[in-house]
Design a protein around this motif. Sequence first.
Motif, PDB file in Angstrom:
ATOM      1  N   GLN A 101      18.574 -45.361 -22.741  1.00  0.00           N
ATOM      2  CA  GLN A 101      18.844 -46.035 -21.473  1.00  0.00           C
ATOM      3  C   GLN A 101      17.774 -47.089 -21.226  1.00  0.00           C
ATOM      4  O   GLN A 101      16.626 -46.912 -21.629  1.00  0.00           O
ATOM      5  CB  GLN A 101      18.861 -45.016 -20.323  1.00  0.00           C
ATOM      6  CG  GLN A 101      19.892 -43.911 -20.491  1.00  0.00           C
ATOM      7  CD  GLN A 101      19.662 -42.748 -19.556  1.00  0.00           C
ATOM      8  OE1 GLN A 101      19.044 -42.883 -18.502  1.00  0.00           O
ATOM      9  NE2 GLN A 101      20.156 -41.571 -19.940  1.00  0.00           N
ATOM     10  N   ILE A 102      18.155 -48.165 -20.551  1.00  0.00           N
ATOM     11  CA  ILE A 102      17.237 -49.263 -20.295  1.00  0.00           C
ATOM     12  C   ILE A 102      16.872 -49.294 -18.805  1.00  0.00           C
ATOM     13  O   ILE A 102      17.753 -49.253 -17.950  1.00  0.00           O
ATOM     14  CB  ILE A 102      17.840 -50.621 -20.712  1.00  0.00           C
ATOM     15  CG1 ILE A 102      18.305 -50.578 -22.163  1.00  0.00           C
ATOM     16  CG2 ILE A 102      16.814 -51.744 -20.499  1.00  0.00           C
ATOM     17  CD1 ILE A 102      17.216 -50.292 -23.176  1.00  0.00           C
ATOM     18  N   TYR A 103      15.574 -49.351 -18.531  1.00  0.00           N
ATOM     19  CA  TYR A 103      15.084 -49.461 -17.166  1.00  0.00           C
ATOM     20  C   TYR A 103      14.122 -50.633 -17.059  1.00  0.00           C
ATOM     21  O   TYR A 103      13.317 -50.871 -17.962  1.00  0.00           O
ATOM     22  CB  TYR A 103      14.340 -48.189 -16.741  1.00  0.00           C
ATOM     23  CG  TYR A 103      15.235 -47.010 -16.457  1.00  0.00           C
ATOM     24  CD1 TYR A 103      15.744 -46.783 -15.174  1.00  0.00           C
ATOM     25  CD2 TYR A 103      15.575 -46.120 -17.469  1.00  0.00           C
ATOM     26  CE1 TYR A 103      16.563 -45.699 -14.915  1.00  0.00           C
ATOM     27  CE2 TYR A 103      16.402 -45.034 -17.211  1.00  0.00           C
ATOM     28  CZ  TYR A 103      16.893 -44.832 -15.930  1.00  0.00           C
ATOM     29  OH  TYR A 103      17.705 -43.757 -15.682  1.00  0.00           O
ATOM     30  N   ARG A 104      14.220 -51.344 -15.941  1.00  0.00           N
ATOM     31  CA  ARG A 104      13.252 -52.401 -15.650  1.00  0.00           C
ATOM     32  C   ARG A 104      12.184 -51.808 -14.728  1.00  0.00           C
ATOM     33  O   ARG A 104      12.505 -51.312 -13.646  1.00  0.00           O
ATOM     34  CB  ARG A 104      13.929 -53.608 -14.998  1.00  0.00           C
ATOM     35  CG  ARG A 104      13.009 -54.820 -14.887  1.00  0.00           C
ATOM     36  CD  ARG A 104      13.788 -56.095 -14.624  1.00  0.00           C
ATOM     37  NE  ARG A 104      12.917 -57.260 -14.665  1.00  0.00           N
ATOM     38  CZ  ARG A 104      12.572 -57.898 -15.774  1.00  0.00           C
ATOM     39  NH1 ARG A 104      13.048 -57.457 -16.936  1.00  0.00           N
ATOM     40  NH2 ARG A 104      11.776 -58.945 -15.747  1.00  0.00           N
ATOM     41  N   CYS A 105      10.938 -51.859 -15.163  1.00  0.00           N
ATOM     42  CA  CYS A 105       9.856 -51.149 -14.465  1.00  0.00           C
ATOM     43  C   CYS A 105       8.748 -52.107 -14.033  1.00  0.00           C
ATOM     44  O   CYS A 105       8.525 -53.147 -14.645  1.00  0.00           O
ATOM     45  CB  CYS A 105       9.257 -50.080 -15.376  1.00  0.00           C
ATOM     46  SG  CYS A 105      10.454 -48.856 -15.960  1.00  0.00           S
ATOM     47  N   LYS A 106       8.055 -51.700 -12.988  1.00  0.00           N
ATOM     48  CA  LYS A 106       6.920 -52.461 -12.492  1.00  0.00           C
ATOM     49  C   LYS A 106       5.667 -52.104 -13.289  1.00  0.00           C
ATOM     50  O   LYS A 106       5.444 -50.946 -13.623  1.00  0.00           O
ATOM     51  CB  LYS A 106       6.691 -52.176 -11.012  1.00  0.00           C
ATOM     52  CG  LYS A 106       7.814 -52.672 -10.110  1.00  0.00           C
ATOM     53  CD  LYS A 106       7.520 -52.342  -8.656  1.00  0.00           C
ATOM     54  CE  LYS A 106       8.637 -52.859  -7.752  1.00  0.00           C
ATOM     55  NZ  LYS A 106       8.377 -52.529  -6.327  1.00  0.00           N
ATOM     56  N   ILE A 134      10.704 -52.424 -24.387  1.00  0.00           N
ATOM     57  CA  ILE A 134      11.747 -53.007 -25.241  1.00  0.00           C
ATOM     58  C   ILE A 134      11.152 -53.899 -26.325  1.00  0.00           C
ATOM     59  O   ILE A 134      11.640 -53.932 -27.461  1.00  0.00           O
ATOM     60  CB  ILE A 134      12.756 -53.813 -24.390  1.00  0.00           C
ATOM     61  CG1 ILE A 134      13.683 -52.861 -23.615  1.00  0.00           C
ATOM     62  CG2 ILE A 134      13.591 -54.746 -25.257  1.00  0.00           C
ATOM     63  CD1 ILE A 134      14.621 -52.046 -24.492  1.00  0.00           C
ATOM     64  N   LYS A 135      10.081 -54.605 -26.026  1.00  0.00           N
ATOM     65  CA  LYS A 135       9.520 -55.516 -27.030  1.00  0.00           C
ATOM     66  C   LYS A 135       8.944 -54.773 -28.237  1.00  0.00           C
ATOM     67  O   LYS A 135       8.712 -55.375 -29.269  1.00  0.00           O
ATOM     68  CB  LYS A 135       8.467 -56.427 -26.407  1.00  0.00           C
ATOM     69  CG  LYS A 135       7.224 -55.723 -25.891  1.00  0.00           C
ATOM     70  CD  LYS A 135       6.293 -56.763 -25.284  1.00  0.00           C
ATOM     71  CE  LYS A 135       5.029 -56.139 -24.725  1.00  0.00           C
ATOM     72  NZ  LYS A 135       4.137 -57.181 -24.137  1.00  0.00           N
ATOM     73  N   TYR A 136       8.732 -53.446 -28.103  1.00  0.00           N
ATOM     74  CA  TYR A 136       8.262 -52.639 -29.232  1.00  0.00           C
ATOM     75  C   TYR A 136       9.367 -51.743 -29.795  1.00  0.00           C
ATOM     76  O   TYR A 136       9.106 -50.895 -30.646  1.00  0.00           O
ATOM     77  CB  TYR A 136       7.089 -51.756 -28.799  1.00  0.00           C
ATOM     78  CG  TYR A 136       5.891 -52.522 -28.295  1.00  0.00           C
ATOM     79  CD1 TYR A 136       5.243 -53.458 -29.101  1.00  0.00           C
ATOM     80  CD2 TYR A 136       5.397 -52.315 -27.010  1.00  0.00           C
ATOM     81  CE1 TYR A 136       4.151 -54.165 -28.648  1.00  0.00           C
ATOM     82  CE2 TYR A 136       4.296 -53.017 -26.546  1.00  0.00           C
ATOM     83  CZ  TYR A 136       3.682 -53.944 -27.366  1.00  0.00           C
ATOM     84  OH  TYR A 136       2.595 -54.647 -26.901  1.00  0.00           O
ATOM     85  N   PHE A 164      12.107 -51.158 -20.377  1.00  0.00           N
ATOM     86  CA  PHE A 164      11.739 -50.014 -21.210  1.00  0.00           C
ATOM     87  C   PHE A 164      12.987 -49.349 -21.766  1.00  0.00           C
ATOM     88  O   PHE A 164      14.014 -49.273 -21.095  1.00  0.00           O
ATOM     89  CB  PHE A 164      10.967 -48.967 -20.390  1.00  0.00           C
ATOM     90  CG  PHE A 164       9.531 -49.310 -20.126  1.00  0.00           C
ATOM     91  CD1 PHE A 164       8.519 -48.663 -20.805  1.00  0.00           C
ATOM     92  CD2 PHE A 164       9.198 -50.278 -19.189  1.00  0.00           C
ATOM     93  CE1 PHE A 164       7.192 -48.968 -20.564  1.00  0.00           C
ATOM     94  CE2 PHE A 164       7.875 -50.587 -18.936  1.00  0.00           C
ATOM     95  CZ  PHE A 164       6.863 -49.933 -19.624  1.00  0.00           C
ATOM     96  N   ALA A 165      12.870 -48.853 -22.988  1.00  0.00           N
ATOM     97  CA  ALA A 165      13.895 -47.977 -23.562  1.00  0.00           C
ATOM     98  C   ALA A 165      13.481 -46.540 -23.258  1.00  0.00           C
ATOM     99  O   ALA A 165      12.396 -46.103 -23.647  1.00  0.00           O
ATOM    100  CB  ALA A 165      14.002 -48.194 -25.067  1.00  0.00           C
TER     101      ALA A 165
END
Length: 282
Positions: free
Chosen positions: A179-184, A135-137, A122-123
């Motif tokens: 900022q970029i976060y990897r989320c569940k 991020i893909k959007y 996510f951004a």
Amino acid sequence: MSKAEHERHPLQTDAITKKRLHNGIEIYQNNEGETEFLYNEIFHKEMYFKHGITLPDHGTVLDVGANIGMFSLYVSSKSDCRVYAFEPLPPTFKLLKMNTSSLPRVTTVNVGLSNEIKEAEFAYFPTMSTDSVQIKYRENHDQDLRYGLINHYEDNFADRRMLNRFVDHLMSPKLLNEQIYRCKLTTISEMIHFYDLNQIDLLKIDVEKSEFEVLEGIEPEDWGKIRQIVMEVHGLDGEQISRLENIFQTNGFYAVIDYYEDLNIPNYYNVYALNQMHTSAG
């Protein structure tokens, strides 16, 4: 310098601040402008409760895309509903948890909702947390961010040109502080089974362009457990409106797709859907 800039620069998000809302509720926030905007939409305009959508005295509410918890706070102030609030982004979830910690009937879950169990990047925008997006959007998302900033701060400017200059300033990469976060991510059906939910009285969805994925995460046998759905949908064209209408019709819902004129954002809609089986029974 505008009043907004003088009192507190809206991008000062390094320290969490506390604000007393107009109704007396105290809330932890990222920034003043976003909090005021959310309060106006949810508490003042009551935008989620139109076209037959109601809040029961007792029941279960799913707040999907809970952000800092404004909708969960609204529900808790109006009823004794059990609320499950889902928010994937860690910084926003921290505020959500702080804002609902004194509410025993609100369960906060640090996960996003989608069409399968997975992880996604996510951004995250500290100054515009409501416009954080997968991020893909992200590629075509700048215009939405700009619309959002204009809507948040337009009341502070009498001159439209000054407002646009101010928003241009905020849109600079340094100040936007992306900022970029990897989320569940999980699905609504998984949460229905995990929490053993027999009925959902209201499903609220606000997930910045991931709306169809959330609906795809409802298994056929679980649609009948949902009484009402209200959601914000971005970027709807004619084909997507037909697709959305078909999803609701196929699963027994009567839906109103309502262009959100107040925000003046192209192809931005609120959707209000009622399960016809429950309506008939009621």
